[in-house]
Design an enzyme around this catalytic site. Structure first.
Site, PDB file in Angstrom:
ATOM      1  N   ASP A  46       1.007  -1.576  -0.158  1.00 21.92           N
ATOM      2  CA  ASP A  46      -0.296   0.013   0.231  1.00 21.92           C
ATOM      3  C   ASP A  46       1.185   1.063   0.381  1.00 21.92           C
ATOM      4  OD1 ASP A  46      -2.261  -1.933   0.300  1.00 21.92           O
ATOM      5  OD2 ASP A  46      -3.376  -0.733   2.109  1.00 21.92           O
ATOM      6  N   HIS A 101      -5.128   9.005  -0.022  1.00 17.63           N
ATOM      7  CA  HIS A 101      -4.800   8.200   1.246  1.00 17.63           C
ATOM      8  C   HIS A 101      -5.817   9.008   2.426  1.00 17.63           C
ATOM      9  CE1 HIS A 101      -3.195   5.646   4.141  1.00 17.63           C
ATOM     10  NE2 HIS A 101      -2.506   5.150   3.163  1.00 17.63           N
ATOM     11  N   HIS A 183       3.482  -2.290   3.508  1.00 17.45           N
ATOM     12  CA  HIS A 183       3.375  -0.972   2.691  1.00 17.45           C
ATOM     13  C   HIS A 183       4.518  -0.617   2.103  1.00 17.45           C
ATOM     14  CE1 HIS A 183       0.454  -0.708   6.192  1.00 17.45           C
ATOM     15  NE2 HIS A 183      -0.187  -0.083   4.912  1.00 17.45           N
TER      16      HIS A 183
HETATM   17 ZN   LIG Z   1      -2.568   2.892   3.532  1.00 16.59          ZN
END
Ligand SMILES: [Zn+2]
Length: 217
Positions: A46, A101, A183
């Site tokens: 992500d 985001h 991430h």
């Molecule tokens: Zn995120």
């Protein structure tokens, strides 16, 4: 006594809820939490693409012949289109992670932000930042996207006291079909550099195949 307290506190800091609780999964049965598969495992990254993390991630995946899915922030795709193109050209899939985001619970213009990201990210996959959305947002987004959550949370953005211990827990919870959340974020890079090669080696030993989630589902 003080030593015991500090020891317990340090252990608590490594306490991560790796598996989303069953009652939460049951509350949202239309979300994808894991994928029905006997041999494949699904790594997801992500918040990228960013130059500090995504090229390294792509090099590592290539070395282990692994494919993955990248839930991109639209504004990062706007800033780093070449890295975004590299993700696609190396056979990975991408998904929408909003343009800025956003946290759905705090953002009245959430859907507009998702639509703005879709101008940069061509995919039918969506993952909500922080895993949070309002009911009406879920309804609206489900019309266009498959909402992909996760089965294994690595919390790689946290400062691990004992990375070896955390990784062992993560690997013990990973099974074929698992969707694993990692991430591409500056905060997570140190843990990612430690964990990702070891995870990929572990999956290879198990003969599990790292696959990208199909963008057209
Ligand atoms: Zn995120």
């Amino acid at each position: 006594m003080t030593q015991i307290f500090f020891y317990l506190w340090r252990c608590m800091k490594d306490f991560i809820i790796i598996k989303p609780p069953l009652f939460i999964r049951r509350l949202f049965p239309s979300f994808i939490w894991k994928i029905n598969s006997e041999k494949s495992i699904y790594l997801t990254f992500d918040d990228g693409p960013i130059p500090e993390s995504t090229p390294w991630t792509l090099d590592t995946l290539k070395y282990y012949n692994a494919k993955a899915s990248f839930f991109c922030v639209g504004d990062n795709v706007r800033k780093y289109p070449i890295i975004y193109q590299r993700i696609l050209s190396e056979g990975h899939s991408v998904g929408n992670h909003t343009f800025n985001h956003l946290n759905g619970l705090k953002s009245p213009n959430y859907i507009e932000n998702v639509n703005k990201a879709s101008l940069y990210i061509d995919s039918k996959l969506f993952r909500p930042p922080y895993g949070l959305m309002r009911k009406n947002q879920i309804k609206e987004i489900s019309k266009k996207y498959k909402i992909i959550m996760w089965d294994v949370l690595t919390a790689d953005y946290k400062k691990y006291n004992n990375p070896k211990f955390v990784l062992k827990k993560i690997l013990s919870k990973s099974k074929p079909g698992s969707v694993i959340l990692l991430h591409n974020h500056i905060k997570a890079q140190k843990n990612l550099e430690y964990m990702l090669p070891l995870m990929l080696r572990f999956f290879r030993q198990k003969a599990w195949i790292c696959e990208a989630i199909d963008m057209k589902v």
